[in-house]
Structure formats: C-alpha cells, structure tokens
Design a protein around this motif. Structure first.
Motif, short mmCIF file in Angstrom:
data_model
loop_
_atom_site.label_atom_id
_atom_site.label_comp_id
_atom_site.label_asym_id
_atom_site.label_seq_id
_atom_site.Cartn_x
_atom_site.Cartn_y
_atom_site.Cartn_z
N SER A 247 0.82 -1.20 0.00
CA SER A 247 0.00 0.00 0.00
C SER A 247 0.86 1.26 0.00
N SER B 94 -4.67 -6.65 0.22
CA SER B 94 -4.04 -5.32 0.14
C SER B 94 -4.81 -4.41 -0.80
N SER B 95 -5.28 -4.96 -1.91
CA SER B 95 -6.05 -4.15 -2.87
C SER B 95 -7.35 -3.66 -2.26
N MET C 243 -6.51 -0.88 0.15
CA MET C 243 -6.18 0.38 -0.52
C MET C 243 -7.42 1.04 -1.10
N ALA D 241 -2.87 -2.16 4.93
CA ALA D 241 -3.04 -1.47 3.65
C ALA D 241 -3.94 -0.25 3.82
N ALA E 292 -3.34 3.86 2.90
CA ALA E 292 -4.29 4.44 1.94
C ALA E 292 -5.01 5.65 2.49
#
Length: 563
Positions: free
Chosen positions: A123, A265-266, A269, A317, A321
């Motif tokens: 991130s 993690s995506s 974020m 993450a 973000a």
C-alpha cells in the motif's frame, strides 16, 4: 515517479531525530494496540500537544508510526486472548484464536506479522506512485470545486461513521456549527464568543480532540461492567527459539499465498481512500471475499491461515491508503488522520493539495515513514509479542486515571491555559453523552476541521463570482461533483427509509419485546468485539467482550454503515 521529492523525503526521514521518533512510535503503537480503551486516535490526540515543539516531519512521523504499530498490535491479544485490541482485529480473532487453542498461537502471530508487513509495504508503494498525480489533479480544483469536494467528503464520512446515518450527519452538523465560533474571516466580527477572549480565534483543536476521543473513552471505561477484570486466559508463546521458529513458519505461509495477500491489500487500498470507512469495514469485506473465493470455505472460522492473512494484510493497507484523501484533499481518511490534519494546523500549515507543493519533502517523509514502520513490525513484533500480551491485562482502574491525567496535562501544555482544560472536560462530557445515545464523535471533529476550510472556499468563490451563486455551477468538473453529492444524498435517503421499513417489519413480526426491537438490524451493525464488556465502542456502538474460548461474532463491520 517524483524521485526528487522522494529523495528529499528520505533525507528528512533518515536522520537521528525522525528515526528515533519512528522507532518510539511503532513501539508505542504496539502498546496502544493491545491496551483496552486506548485507540490510535486517542493516543495520537494525547501526544499532539507534546509534539508541537517538534519539527513538522518528526511530529507527523510519530503519529503515523503509532498508527502502523497499532494496526498489528491489536492482533496479538485477538489471537492469544480472543480480545481484539483494535476494532479491525476482531476479524483476525475469527481464525487466529482457534489456531491459538490448537497450540499454534505463535504461528498465527507470525502469519499476522508478515501479512501486516506486506500489506503496509504494498500500500505504501502504491501511495508513493499515486500521490503526485492525484495531488496535481487536486491542484487544478478552484475554490468552487474544493467547496463541493469538502461537502462531499463531509457527507460521505459523516454518514458512514455511525450505526445511524441521521445521527452521523447531525453530529457533523454540530461540528460545523461549532466551527463558526470566533472572528469572521471576512468581517472580523465576533461570532458566538460571549466575550470570552480565548474563543476569539475559534474553538481550539487540541481540547476538542483530546476531550472527544480520550476523555469520553475513559468515562465509558469507568462506567463499564466490572472495569477491574483483566483479559481472559492467555495462550503461551513459548521461548524465544520457539517464537523465532513460529515467525519463520508464518513468513513462509504468508509468502505461499501471494494472491490472498494482493487481494487483501487491494481491498484495503481501495476502501482506505474513502474517508471514514476504517479498518473494520475493510477487514470484514476482505475476509468475506477470501472466504467466498476459497476452495474450502468451511475451514474459515476454525483456524484457517488465509483468514488471518485476509484481515491483517488489509488492515495495514488501509493505514497507508488513508493518507491519500488526507494529503491530496485535506479530508481525513480516518480518525487518526484527523489528528494528522490538526498537526498541520498547529504547525501553521493549511492542509490540502497545496501541501504537496509547499511541504513536499515532509509529505513524502510521512509516506516513507509508514513504509519503514511496516518493515519494523517484523523484528519488533518478534521481540515484543509476549510482553505485550501481559500489558493487555492491565486493570482499567489503573488505566483510566493515568490517561485522564495525561489528557488534561496535554490540554494545558498547548497554550498554558486552564480554559483549555475546562474545554477538554466539556468536550469529553458532550462526546460521552453522544456516544451513550449512539451519536458518533468523529463527524463532530470532522466538522470542526472542515468547517473553516469550507467557509474559506465559499467566501473565495463568492468573491471570484461577484457574489453570484451561479459561479458554483459554471464548470463541467464542479457539476460532476454536484451530481455525485446529490446522488450520495439520494442514496442515503433511500437507504434510511429502507432500513426504517426493515426495522418496523422486524418489530411487527417479533411482537412487543421492548425497546431493543428498534435497534439496528444485525446486518447493519458491527461487531466491534469491544475490549471492555458492555461499553460502547470507539464511535458509540456497544460491544461485549467474548468469553474465554468463544469466538467473536462474525457480523457486518463495526459501527459504520457501508457506503
């Protein structure tokens, strides 16, 4: 990639002072993560008055490193004691505690530790890549665009920071009203100061932050059931050799599931850039998606390592973000980021997209500090995991007076004013009453922070448009923003009515069973798995401490409505 700015940030960060504060912040974040009653935002607000004398980069590094450390620290008691130190760690306990009961507590912590490292690093790198283009886009926004952006961020954040949309909006509106106290920026005429000289420049941020976060939390803890009772039975970690072996196993297991790490993690974020979402919602979304896409979904909740990865990688993450809306738009991505914005104010710097130009080195130093803090989780987590678990058993009767003393001392130290001490107590009592009745306090602070900015951009826009409101509808970009704002309001109205109908039908179908029938439905209410039985969680939702051996309830995310 802005190599010059990153290089300048590295030069600022890798000095003795900032590195020392970084190390202290991560360690303190571990402690905050495991202690019942202390959230990251509470601690950051407590430390804010003492960080005023530090350089800007050092004070910001201290706050964000606490944030990163606490994101992992809360997982330790969640796994070993089944009492999450942070609300986001409630998801970690779903599979971490069953692993601990099988004698794999150290292994579960090893997985959580490595997943936290990878989530924070991935991130952080993405934030480094997108910060400059997003900041450049934000710099193209004029006064009218920034005014609508602030309104949109305010509505979104206020509506999802609470179990009830209307209560969140009302708390935010109260913050906006309090932001009008002080001299008018246009005419210098006093507004609602009641001839009190201390209010001429408006309500100071520090007493409001410390009172709303720390004092109200301590009042809730003091009135909770059995406040002196420590945590449940602790599952042992073994000696240092065993811990190192478990840490290595955890590293191998986490690296063996790259898809799970990248997916978590995506999600962290994506949801982290939305102001107010927080780790609780993101972690539950990540966990639910991991379970649905698993070939053995029945193993989740029984000690599945992928469940721990889904929670912890997403958790850290989100931490990085949340810097994106905070630094590019001046809208805090979380409660802790609201304290970061306050730190900018106290240093005489107006937060927002221009910070990326005027203080680019400090901004990139903060992002890099989160990266380094994420890496430090690995060695420090091995050294401190066992003693941190014992800290989680500190009696509340010791914690409350200590935090109250530090809170009032910090409020006094900022301006050497007893008025600020009294204001801290007032905000603490008001926030305590709000939280008892289900009103979140973060929108209140958000209104205090965004109110002056909204007023500034509104007045500037009126000046540029010769006092014509049509100026705020004269560009395609601002009209798109108005459309998004209107769509969000319509969604909130429709969603509120749907929930009201659902609650009414539920009440009619269940028969007369008392006021509890009018509570939020389970699918809209979060399991914060509070660290103290019977007390409201960080934004006013009551959570019960799970009994020893019981798993935390797998409900929808905590006290925030998903957008």
């Amino acid at each position: 990639m802005p190599f010059d700015e990153i290089s300048a940030g590295l030069d600022l960060l890798f000095q003795a002072g900032p590195l020392a504060w970084l190390l202290l912040g991560v360690t303190l974040g571990f402690v905050v993560g495991v202690l019942p009653g202390l959230s990251t935002s509470n601690t950051a607000a407590l430390l804010l008055p003492f960080s005023i004398g530090l350089p800007l980069e050092s004070s910001l590094v201290l706050i964000v490193s606490i944030y990163a450390g606490a994101a992992f620290g809360g997982a330790v008691p969640a796994i070993l004691v089944n009492v999450p130190g942070e609300t986001g760690s409630a998801v970690t306990a779903l599979d971490g505690y069953p692993m601990a009961k099988r004698g794999e507590g150290g292994y579960a912590i090893g997985i959580a530790r490595m997943a936290s490292v990878l989530g924070g690093v991935i991130s952080g790198i993405v934030v480094l890549l997108v910060l400059e283009p997003l900041g450049g886009l934000a710099l193209k926004f004029g006064a009218r665009e920034m005014f609508v952006v602030i309104l949109l961020g305010f509505v979104v954040a206020s509506s999802i920071m609470g179990s009830n949309v209307r209560k969140g909006i009302l708390a935010g509106v109260l913050g906006l009203l309090l932001a009008t106290v002080g001299a008018s920026p246009l005419t210098a005429q006093n507004r609602f100061t009641f001839d009190i000289l201390d209010l001429y420049e408006g309500i100071p941020f520090l007493p409001a932050l410390i009172g709303a976060f720390a004092i109200s939390e301590m009042l809730l803890l003091a009135g909770s059931k059995d406040p002196t009772k420590p945590g449940g039975k602790i599952v042992g970690l073994g000696g240092i050799r065993q811990q190192l072996s478990d840490a290595l196993r955890g590293v191998k297991t986490t690296l063996a599931h790259p898809v799970a790490v990248l997916r978590a993690s995506s999600i962290g974020m994506f949801l982290g850039v939305i102001p107010g979402v927080g780790t609780s919602i993101a972690n539950f979304v990540s966990y639910g998606l991991a379970k649905r896409q698993s070939k053995e979904p029945e193993q989740f909740g029984k000690g599945e390592p992928k469940g721990v990865i889904a929670s912890e990688a997403c958790d850290n993450a989100v931490t990085s973000a949340t810097l994106v809306p905070t630094l590019t738009l001046g809208i805090p991505g979380s409660a802790t980021m609201a304290v970061v914005l306050a730190a900018f104010y106290l240093q005489g710097i107006a937060p927002g997209p221009r910070v990326l130009v005027t203080n680019s080195a400090e901004v990139y130093a903060v992002v890099l500090a989160l990266l380094v803090a994420s890496l430090l989780i690995l060695p420090l987590g091995i050294l401190l995991a066992a003693p941190l678990t014992q800290i989680s058993r500190m009696p509340i009767s010791f914690l409350v007076p200590g935090v109250v003393f530090v809170s009032l001392a910090g409020a006094f130290a900022s301006r050497s004013s007893l008025f600020d001490v009294a204001l801290t107590v007032i905000f603490g009592v008001v926030a305590y009453i709000m939280r008892l009745h289900g009103y979140p306090v973060i929108p209140l602070i958000l209104g205090l922070i965004l109110g002056p900015l909204a007023e500034e951009y509104l007045l500037r826009g009126l000046t540029l448009g010769n006092d014509q409101m049509s100026y705020f509808f004269d560009s395609a970009v601002v009209n798109v923003l108005w459309f998004l704002l209107a769509a969000m309001v319509v969604y909130l109205v429709v969603s509120g009515r749907r929930d009201a109908v659902r609650r009414r039908r539920r009440a009619e179908g269940s028969g007369p069973a008392g006021p509890q029938l009018l509570e939020e439905p389970a699918d809209r209410r979060v399991s914060t798995v509070s660290t103290t039985a019977g007390r409201p969680g960080p934004d006013g939702v009551t959570g019960e401490r799970p009994a020893d051996g019981a798993s935390p309830p797998s409900q929808a995310p905590d006290d925030r409505n998903a957008p």
